[in-house]
Design a protein around this motif. Sequence first.
Motif, PDB file in Angstrom:
ATOM      1  N   PRO A 148       0.717  -1.219   0.082  1.00 43.55           N
ATOM      2  CA  PRO A 148       0.119   0.286  -0.008  1.00 43.55           C
ATOM      3  C   PRO A 148       0.928   1.312  -0.118  1.00 43.55           C
ATOM      4  O   PRO A 148       0.913   2.177   1.057  1.00 43.55           O
ATOM      5  N   VAL A 149       1.489   1.811  -0.966  1.00 49.12           N
ATOM      6  CA  VAL A 149       2.346   2.737  -1.396  1.00 49.12           C
ATOM      7  C   VAL A 149       1.554   4.044  -0.851  1.00 49.12           C
ATOM      8  O   VAL A 149       2.098   4.666  -0.473  1.00 49.12           O
ATOM      9  N   ASP A 150       0.328   4.135  -1.640  1.00 53.58           N
ATOM     10  CA  ASP A 150      -0.231   5.308  -1.317  1.00 53.58           C
ATOM     11  C   ASP A 150      -0.984   5.607  -0.047  1.00 53.58           C
ATOM     12  O   ASP A 150      -1.344   6.901   0.153  1.00 53.58           O
ATOM     13  N   SER A 151      -1.004   4.517   1.004  1.00 57.37           N
ATOM     14  CA  SER A 151      -1.445   4.899   2.377  1.00 57.37           C
ATOM     15  C   SER A 151      -0.743   6.063   3.109  1.00 57.37           C
ATOM     16  O   SER A 151      -0.998   7.064   3.498  1.00 57.37           O
ATOM     17  N   MET A 152       0.694   6.036   3.206  1.00 56.14           N
ATOM     18  CA  MET A 152       1.359   7.123   3.542  1.00 56.14           C
ATOM     19  C   MET A 152       1.312   8.296   2.953  1.00 56.14           C
ATOM     20  O   MET A 152       1.253   9.452   3.472  1.00 56.14           O
ATOM     21  N   MET A 153       1.009   8.422   1.636  1.00 53.06           N
ATOM     22  CA  MET A 153       0.692   9.592   0.801  1.00 53.06           C
ATOM     23  C   MET A 153      -0.491  10.176   1.068  1.00 53.06           C
ATOM     24  O   MET A 153      -0.521  11.498   1.435  1.00 53.06           O
ATOM     25  N   TRP A 154      -1.606   9.527   1.279  1.00 50.91           N
ATOM     26  CA  TRP A 154      -2.826   9.947   1.621  1.00 50.91           C
ATOM     27  C   TRP A 154      -2.873  10.744   3.062  1.00 50.91           C
ATOM     28  O   TRP A 154      -3.485  11.306   3.405  1.00 50.91           O
ATOM     29  N   TRP A 155      -2.217   9.620   3.922  1.00 48.72           N
ATOM     30  CA  TRP A 155      -2.015  10.102   5.277  1.00 48.72           C
ATOM     31  C   TRP A 155      -1.364  11.676   5.374  1.00 48.72           C
ATOM     32  O   TRP A 155      -1.895  12.608   6.043  1.00 48.72           O
ATOM     33  N   ALA A 156      -0.175  11.728   4.540  1.00 41.16           N
ATOM     34  CA  ALA A 156       0.428  13.125   4.437  1.00 41.16           C
ATOM     35  C   ALA A 156      -0.551  14.434   4.028  1.00 41.16           C
ATOM     36  O   ALA A 156      -0.536  15.192   4.554  1.00 41.16           O
ATOM     37  N   VAL A 157      -1.251  13.860   3.109  1.00 40.32           N
ATOM     38  CA  VAL A 157      -2.557  14.714   2.334  1.00 40.32           C
ATOM     39  C   VAL A 157      -3.400  15.087   3.347  1.00 40.32           C
ATOM     40  O   VAL A 157      -3.636  16.371   3.527  1.00 40.32           O
ATOM     41  N   LEU A 158      -3.687  14.260   4.182  1.00 39.25           N
ATOM     42  CA  LEU A 158      -4.942  14.354   5.269  1.00 39.25           C
ATOM     43  C   LEU A 158      -4.376  15.264   6.331  1.00 39.25           C
ATOM     44  O   LEU A 158      -4.846  16.372   6.967  1.00 39.25           O
ATOM     45  N   LEU A 159      -3.141  14.960   6.747  1.00 41.28           N
ATOM     46  CA  LEU A 159      -2.345  15.646   7.781  1.00 41.28           C
ATOM     47  C   LEU A 159      -2.268  17.333   7.552  1.00 41.28           C
ATOM     48  O   LEU A 159      -2.618  18.003   8.218  1.00 41.28           O
ATOM     49  N   ARG A 160      -1.878  17.571   6.191  1.00 39.51           N
ATOM     50  CA  ARG A 160      -1.718  18.751   5.791  1.00 39.51           C
ATOM     51  C   ARG A 160      -3.147  19.573   5.716  1.00 39.51           C
ATOM     52  O   ARG A 160      -3.409  20.879   6.212  1.00 39.51           O
ATOM     53  N   ALA A 161      -4.169  18.617   5.339  1.00 44.03           N
ATOM     54  CA  ALA A 161      -5.587  19.297   5.127  1.00 44.03           C
ATOM     55  C   ALA A 161      -6.326  19.742   6.737  1.00 44.03           C
ATOM     56  O   ALA A 161      -6.853  20.662   6.974  1.00 44.03           O
ATOM     57  N   TYR A 162      -5.923  18.730   7.751  1.00 41.55           N
ATOM     58  CA  TYR A 162      -6.201  18.839   8.788  1.00 41.55           C
ATOM     59  C   TYR A 162      -5.671  20.158   9.534  1.00 41.55           C
ATOM     60  O   TYR A 162      -6.324  21.199  10.165  1.00 41.55           O
ATOM     61  N   VAL A 163      -4.392  20.436   9.201  1.00 40.68           N
ATOM     62  CA  VAL A 163      -3.691  21.427   9.860  1.00 40.68           C
ATOM     63  C   VAL A 163      -4.119  22.798   9.158  1.00 40.68           C
ATOM     64  O   VAL A 163      -4.373  23.768   9.786  1.00 40.68           O
ATOM     65  N   ARG A 164      -4.212  23.031   8.087  1.00 39.25           N
ATOM     66  CA  ARG A 164      -4.877  23.837   7.518  1.00 39.25           C
ATOM     67  C   ARG A 164      -6.014  24.407   7.696  1.00 39.25           C
ATOM     68  O   ARG A 164      -6.488  25.409   7.759  1.00 39.25           O
ATOM     69  N   PHE A 165      -6.894  23.350   7.811  1.00 37.01           N
ATOM     70  CA  PHE A 165      -8.269  23.715   8.180  1.00 37.01           C
ATOM     71  C   PHE A 165      -8.578  24.059   9.746  1.00 37.01           C
ATOM     72  O   PHE A 165      -9.468  25.058  10.119  1.00 37.01           O
ATOM     73  N   THR A 166      -7.922  23.409  10.736  1.00 33.95           N
ATOM     74  CA  THR A 166      -8.228  23.656  11.929  1.00 33.95           C
ATOM     75  C   THR A 166      -7.155  24.783  12.533  1.00 33.95           C
ATOM     76  O   THR A 166      -7.549  25.231  13.748  1.00 33.95           O
ATOM     77  N   GLY A 167      -5.901  24.845  11.954  1.00 29.65           N
ATOM     78  CA  GLY A 167      -4.963  25.670  12.397  1.00 29.65           C
ATOM     79  C   GLY A 167      -4.194  25.085  13.730  1.00 29.65           C
ATOM     80  O   GLY A 167      -3.405  25.781  14.333  1.00 29.65           O
ATOM     81  N   ASP A 168      -4.243  23.766  13.876  1.00 30.94           N
ATOM     82  CA  ASP A 168      -3.755  23.060  14.791  1.00 30.94           C
ATOM     83  C   ASP A 168      -2.256  22.633  14.528  1.00 30.94           C
ATOM     84  O   ASP A 168      -2.016  21.443  14.575  1.00 30.94           O
ATOM     85  N   THR A 169      -1.240  23.626  14.413  1.00 31.42           N
ATOM     86  CA  THR A 169       0.004  23.447  14.173  1.00 31.42           C
ATOM     87  C   THR A 169       0.616  22.668  15.529  1.00 31.42           C
ATOM     88  O   THR A 169       1.549  22.006  15.313  1.00 31.42           O
ATOM     89  N   ALA A 170       0.073  22.955  16.547  1.00 25.58           N
ATOM     90  CA  ALA A 170       0.769  22.084  17.675  1.00 25.58           C
ATOM     91  C   ALA A 170       0.629  20.560  17.360  1.00 25.58           C
ATOM     92  O   ALA A 170       1.644  19.853  17.809  1.00 25.58           O
ATOM     93  N   PHE A 171      -0.326  20.015  16.795  1.00 29.36           N
ATOM     94  CA  PHE A 171      -0.380  18.364  16.693  1.00 29.36           C
ATOM     95  C   PHE A 171       0.528  18.371  15.785  1.00 29.36           C
ATOM     96  O   PHE A 171       1.300  17.355  15.920  1.00 29.36           O
ATOM     97  N   ALA A 172       0.855  18.982  14.408  1.00 24.85           N
ATOM     98  CA  ALA A 172       1.634  18.712  13.759  1.00 24.85           C
ATOM     99  C   ALA A 172       3.297  18.805  14.195  1.00 24.85           C
ATOM    100  O   ALA A 172       3.955  18.028  13.716  1.00 24.85           O
ATOM    101  N   HIS A 173       3.354  19.626  15.166  1.00 27.13           N
ATOM    102  CA  HIS A 173       4.650  19.764  15.830  1.00 27.13           C
ATOM    103  C   HIS A 173       4.987  18.774  16.899  1.00 27.13           C
ATOM    104  O   HIS A 173       6.087  18.854  17.503  1.00 27.13           O
TER     105      HIS A 173
END
Length: 500
Positions: A148-173
């Motif tokens: 499942p090569v795309d799983s890690m890619m979709w995870w990264a895409v979703l992480l960026r969407a989550y941070v952009r939408f919520t502003g929760d940079t603390a979670f990303a860091h």
Amino acid sequence: MNERPSSSRATEPLHASRHCFAQPRFADESAVLADAYRLLDDAVIRYQGHPVGTMASLDPRAPAENYRDCFVRDFVSAAFLMLLEGRSDVVREFLAMILRMRGQQEELEGQQVAPGVLPASFRVVTLDDGSEQLSADFGDRAIGRVAPVDSMMWWAVLLRAYVRFTGDTAFAHTPEVQRGLRMILSLCLQSRFEVFPTLLVPDGSFMIDRRMGVNGHPLEIQALFDMTLRAADLLTIDEGSHWLIDLARRRRGVLRDYVRRYYWLDLDVLNEVHRFSTEKFGHDVDNVFNIYPESIPEWVADWLPDDGGYFVGNLGPGRIDFRFFSQGNFLATTTGLATAEQGGLLMHTVTERWDDLVGQMPVKLVYPPVRGAEWRLMTGSDPKNVPWSYHNGGNWPVLVWPMVAAALVADRQDLGERAFRVAERRLMADNWPEYYDGRHGRLIGRRANLHQVWSATGLLLARHLLADPGRLVELALTEDEDSAPGNGRGGSAQREQGDD
């Protein structure tokens, strides 16, 4: 009409705390959208009392047990929807939980596990003592044992969407997320026996997860690779990651130029390939991949519109896969991997070849199908991938959301609305099939699951995007606000009107 399969969640007392989507979200919500919400609610997976994902299907006749799993790629459209519906807590827990399951991957004898690989799916297992345990599949239980090569890619895409939408940079860091993101980027960017900036993968390593001749450098993986490299902007700038951020930025620039130049096909490019000289050595040659003109399929010259174009499905030494792969083309247009002109020409191709690519259900995953001896050799005589079915020319309702997204970015909202109406007209009546069969997608897939969750979430997400195209920016799917729908990025092709 088949009845909705019963489940323990559906028979338990209804109260707001158990339902992610208890209230209508649209003023003009139709019975179809309401039914899609009910299917999504019934499919929610809970771990220790908290929602953490959704099952792939609620069809009790599903042929494989893992259709009750939560697949990373399947959950993405539901996760985007949850962000828009005020349930970012579910998305955050999903992102964190997927990282925690990395340690479950089994090591092969004599082989070190790649640290950035994420599971394809997971399930919640109830033990004899009543406690719950998470069980992940990294492809070691999957049909065909595909990676499942795309799983890690979709995870990264979703992480960026989550941070952009919520502003929760603390979670990303947090250390866990930073470590996981560094591992993913390091795995994607590590040195290989390659001379191309694209990413080399085995067959069946993304949405097309069966043998279909998509090994090599498939377009969908390159679009996801581009989106993954964007997530490097979430890394904290320190001594340990500065080099990775810089490498991701440079690789992304080279990748974009390469895909735009070499994957793009229009009539001018086709004429060049048709007249290629071969066996040329050196740097200053036109036919850099040594493509033989005899390899151009007969259908291409008549099918490609005069004023259209698209990205080919795969590219490598002596090889162009001329098939139209919808997901890769739509993601490329949405994210800006395609230029504005290319995005407009792509949507013109969709308009001119509507019956082939959309027909009675958006959207055909691959066009055209492989047949005969080519089908036997490419698929291993796979009875599920017969021509005009499943991955080999089947129509997949989940693809309505990337098509709508691409249409909006290209200033072709009319095409997105048209595709949405076609899908809305059939999906509930047909019990939310996984895919459709036939040249125009008129038949419910012979082996398709019913009550397929991403068929419902794809339609709901498409409705959100059409209602507010600015959501693409909020979900970090478009490059920036300059490329947002309506800001002049697309629309180079003349608009055509057509009947549904």
